[in-house]
Design an enzyme around this catalytic site. Structure first.
Site, short mmCIF file in Angstrom:
data_model
loop_
_atom_site.label_atom_id
_atom_site.label_comp_id
_atom_site.label_asym_id
_atom_site.label_seq_id
_atom_site.Cartn_x
_atom_site.Cartn_y
_atom_site.Cartn_z
N VAL A 82 23.59 -0.28 -5.63
CA VAL A 82 22.52 0.62 -6.05
C VAL A 82 21.35 0.61 -5.07
CG1 VAL A 82 20.80 1.06 -7.85
CG2 VAL A 82 23.14 0.47 -8.48
N LYS A 106 23.63 -10.89 4.84
CA LYS A 106 23.61 -9.47 4.48
C LYS A 106 22.48 -8.76 5.22
CE LYS A 106 24.96 -7.84 0.15
NZ LYS A 106 24.80 -7.66 -1.29
N THR A 134 19.60 -1.59 -14.68
CA THR A 134 19.78 -1.23 -16.09
C THR A 134 19.28 -2.37 -16.96
OG1 THR A 134 21.70 0.00 -15.45
CG2 THR A 134 21.47 -0.47 -17.79
N LYS A 187 19.85 5.84 -20.20
CA LYS A 187 20.85 5.20 -19.34
C LYS A 187 21.98 4.59 -20.16
CE LYS A 187 23.06 3.23 -16.15
NZ LYS A 187 22.99 2.79 -14.81
N ASN A 220 26.01 6.04 -20.39
CA ASN A 220 27.20 5.25 -20.05
C ASN A 220 28.07 5.01 -21.27
OD1 ASN A 220 26.84 5.12 -17.34
ND2 ASN A 220 26.10 3.01 -17.26
N CYS A 260 29.26 -1.46 -14.52
CA CYS A 260 28.32 -0.94 -15.52
C CYS A 260 28.88 -0.81 -16.94
CB CYS A 260 27.80 0.43 -15.07
SG CYS A 260 26.62 0.28 -13.72
C1 UDX Z 1 22.97 -2.56 -9.95
C2 UDX Z 1 21.83 -2.84 -10.94
O1 UDX Z 1 20.98 -3.79 -10.46
C3 UDX Z 1 22.35 -3.15 -12.27
O2 UDX Z 1 21.34 -3.35 -13.17
C4 UDX Z 1 23.13 -1.97 -12.68
O3 UDX Z 1 23.46 -2.00 -14.01
C5 UDX Z 1 24.34 -1.92 -11.80
O4 UDX Z 1 23.96 -1.73 -10.53
P1 UDX Z 1 24.38 -3.49 -8.05
O5 UDX Z 1 23.59 -2.81 -6.99
O6 UDX Z 1 25.73 -2.98 -8.32
O7 UDX Z 1 23.54 -3.60 -9.40
O8 UDX Z 1 24.42 -5.04 -7.81
P2 UDX Z 1 24.87 -5.89 -6.58
O9 UDX Z 1 25.78 -5.10 -5.72
O10 UDX Z 1 25.25 -7.20 -7.13
O11 UDX Z 1 23.52 -6.03 -5.73
C6 UDX Z 1 22.42 -6.77 -6.05
C7 UDX Z 1 21.75 -7.24 -4.76
O12 UDX Z 1 20.53 -7.89 -5.09
C8 UDX Z 1 22.60 -8.22 -3.96
O13 UDX Z 1 22.66 -7.81 -2.61
C9 UDX Z 1 21.84 -9.54 -4.10
O14 UDX Z 1 21.98 -10.38 -2.96
C10 UDX Z 1 20.42 -9.06 -4.30
N1 UDX Z 1 19.52 -9.99 -5.00
C11 UDX Z 1 19.95 -10.62 -6.11
C12 UDX Z 1 18.23 -10.15 -4.54
O15 UDX Z 1 17.85 -9.58 -3.53
N2 UDX Z 1 17.40 -10.97 -5.24
C13 UDX Z 1 17.80 -11.64 -6.35
O16 UDX Z 1 17.02 -12.37 -6.93
C14 UDX Z 1 19.13 -11.44 -6.82
C1 UDX Z 2 29.14 4.46 -13.85
C2 UDX Z 2 28.42 5.76 -14.27
O1 UDX Z 2 29.37 6.85 -14.23
C3 UDX Z 2 27.25 6.05 -13.35
O2 UDX Z 2 26.54 7.17 -13.81
C4 UDX Z 2 26.31 4.84 -13.27
O3 UDX Z 2 25.57 4.68 -14.46
C5 UDX Z 2 27.08 3.58 -12.95
O4 UDX Z 2 28.19 3.41 -13.85
P1 UDX Z 2 30.87 3.68 -12.00
O5 UDX Z 2 30.92 2.39 -12.76
O6 UDX Z 2 30.69 3.65 -10.53
O7 UDX Z 2 29.72 4.64 -12.58
O8 UDX Z 2 32.26 4.41 -12.24
P2 UDX Z 2 32.79 5.62 -13.14
O9 UDX Z 2 33.27 6.68 -12.20
O10 UDX Z 2 31.86 6.00 -14.19
O11 UDX Z 2 34.10 4.95 -13.78
C6 UDX Z 2 33.99 3.85 -14.68
C7 UDX Z 2 35.38 3.43 -15.15
O12 UDX Z 2 35.96 4.43 -15.96
C8 UDX Z 2 36.39 3.17 -14.04
O13 UDX Z 2 37.16 2.04 -14.37
C9 UDX Z 2 37.23 4.44 -14.03
O14 UDX Z 2 38.52 4.26 -13.52
C10 UDX Z 2 37.26 4.77 -15.50
N1 UDX Z 2 37.51 6.20 -15.78
C11 UDX Z 2 36.60 7.15 -15.40
C12 UDX Z 2 38.66 6.57 -16.47
O15 UDX Z 2 39.50 5.73 -16.82
N2 UDX Z 2 38.84 7.90 -16.78
C13 UDX Z 2 37.95 8.87 -16.42
O16 UDX Z 2 38.19 10.04 -16.74
C14 UDX Z 2 36.79 8.48 -15.70
#
Ligand code: UDX
Ligand code: UDX
Length: 431
Positions: A13, A37, A123, A201, A205, A257
């Protein structure tokens, strides 16, 4: 005129948000706590698979609008806006764990300029805007909720072409300033209070997860009555009130998510005195789906998986991402292993050597290609909808297997072509 923006957390994200904001003309500093990273990103090396992200990161570094630093405090000194994009994992009791958010907010609090706006993109449960305000300890800094709706694999596209931008704020002037960051994006803007934004949000979802569980339940009915779920969904989708999005049957939903957010919403409702039975049912249908797919494989090999080799195509939670978090594929594989099968798996986004060091893949034999996974297998199960699998040479697959049998948990392959080559075939909601 762009603004000065800091993004804390460069995961799926945060990195997408930072790179896209730089693309929109803002000066963006992205912070992370992982040294490797930050160093890799500073060299323009993107550690995740996300369409279009490499290009935007290169563009941002080249134009000087995007940079990376270690630690949150150094990123925020000149920031007018700070995005919090650190993880909010599922805690022991299903609720979201806010410790990373709180730690990041406490760290940056003393370093913020007056009138900075802190934007919560992670989230978080309803009411967390207050938690961030408290952790910041600053009465001159507004906190705004601005949830992300980015699908992994098309996150850059989703950021630049959103269905909506939602901003939740008590302070209207802060909301208007945040809206200014998105000027030029062709999307409706909704300004509301923080609790409503946070609920939007979770509700979005949960609704999408509900659609998928619904179609997976319909698929089970189709199997029982001899209907074909693909045709059923096509027929339903023509109704504009229903639409055909998020109605693809599969092995269940997963990812970073849906599983944690759906459980968190059940918990939020419970804490607020509402028993969200409907959503609990949606989660149960999903857990059952992992079991149902494992059962299909077991039945196909004659009822006993012990000592059999099962080929798996696809490990990531969906195609076009390298993310294994809460992958339905791993849920199904866990069940196959527990029933005594040997699992040989291939995924286009998982390197067999790197994957062998990933504890989530323990017990799985990783193959270098789709044919390698099929070698000596008594059945093949397709668990992720990678396009690559459509184009494999089915004769070669049949030759590699001891028995040509496929459980297609994504209804991806050409059923007629498989039948012509003598494969036994079972999909989801169609045979
Ligand atoms: C995001 C949102 O944060 C989460 O709430 C949402 O529901 C899903 O997507 P995402 O970007 O997928 O999470 O998480 P991740 O790929 O694990 O990245 C988090 C990053 O934050 C990592 O690069 C980690 O190293 C960094 N981090 C973590 C910090 O910089 N500081 C911290 O204290 C913890
Ligand atoms: C989700 C939300 O869609 C996005 O808006 C944001 O809030 C982050 O979370 P993401 O987790 O990247 O995105 O994937 P998404 O494309 O939503 O799929 C989620 C899961 O549902 C996957 O395991 C996918 O394979 C499954 N899926 C999706 C199905 O099985 N059938 C479908 O028709 C669509």
């Amino acid at each position: 005129m762009g603004s000065n923006v800091a993004v804390i957390g460069t995961g799926y994200v945060g990195l997408t948000t930072g790179a896209c904001l730089a693309h929109l003309g803002h000066r963006v500093v992205c912070a992370d706590v992982v040294v490797d990273k930050v160093e890799a990103l500073s060299r323009g090396e993107v550690p995740i698979l996300e369409a279009g992200l490499d290009e935007l990161v290169h563009e941002g570094i080249h134009s000087g609008l995007l940079s990376f630093v270690l630690g949150a405090a150094p990123a925020v000194a000149d920031a007018e806006f700070v995005y919090l994009c650190v993880p909010t994992p599922q805690g022991e009791d299903g609720s979201a764990d806010l410790s990373y958010i709180q730690a990041a907010a406490s760290e940056i609090g003393p370093h913020l300029q007056p009138d900075t706006v802190v934007i919560n993109k992670s989230t978080v449960p309803v009411g967390s805007t207050r938690v961030v305000e408290q952790a910041l300890g600053r009465s001159d800094v507004a906190v705004v909720s601005n949830p992300e709706f980015l699908r992994e694999g098309s996150a850059v596209h989703d950021f630049l072409h959103p269905d909506r931008v939602v901003i939740g704020a008590d302070d209207q002037s802060a909301a208007i300033r945040v809206a200014g960051l998105y000027l030029g994006l062709p999307a409706p803007l909704q300004v509301t209070d923080p609790a409503s934004a946070e609920t939007i949000k979770y509700a979005s979802n949960a609704f999408l997860a509900t659609k998928i569980s619904f179609v997976n339940a319909i698929a089970a009915v189709c199997e029982a009555v001899g209907a074909d779920v693909n045709d059923v969904v096509l027929g339903m989708g023509y109704d504009k009130r229903i639409g055909d999005a998020f109605l693809r049957p599969g092995p269940g939903w997963g990812g970073s998510c849906f599983p944690k957010d759906s459980r968190a919403l059940v918990r939020i409702a419970e804490d607020a005195g509402y028993d969200f039975d409907l959503l609990k049912g949606v989660i149960t249908v999903n857990d059952d789906q992992f079991e149902r797919v494992a059962d299909k494989v077991q039945r196909m090999v004659g009822g006993d998986l012990s000592g059999t080799t099962v080929a798996v195509w696809g490990l990531t939670f969906k195609a076009r991402t390298d993310d294994l978090r809460d992958s339905p594929s791993l849920q199904v594989i866990r069940r196959l292993l527990a029933r005594g099968a040997t699992v040989q798996a291939f995924d286009p986004a998982v390197d067999p050597v790197e994957g062998s060091h990933d504890s989530r893949l323990a017990g799985i034999e990783l193959a270098a290609d789709a044919y390698g996974a099929a070698q000596g297998a008594a059945a093949l199960v397709v668990l992720t909808e990678w396009d690559d699998f459509r184009w494999v040479d089915l004769d070669k697959v049949a030759e590699a297997m001891t028995h040509p049998r496929v459980v297609d948990a994504r209804n991806l392959l050409d059923r007629a072509a498989l039948h012509r080559r003598g494969f036994e075939y079972e999909g989801i909601g169609r045979s």
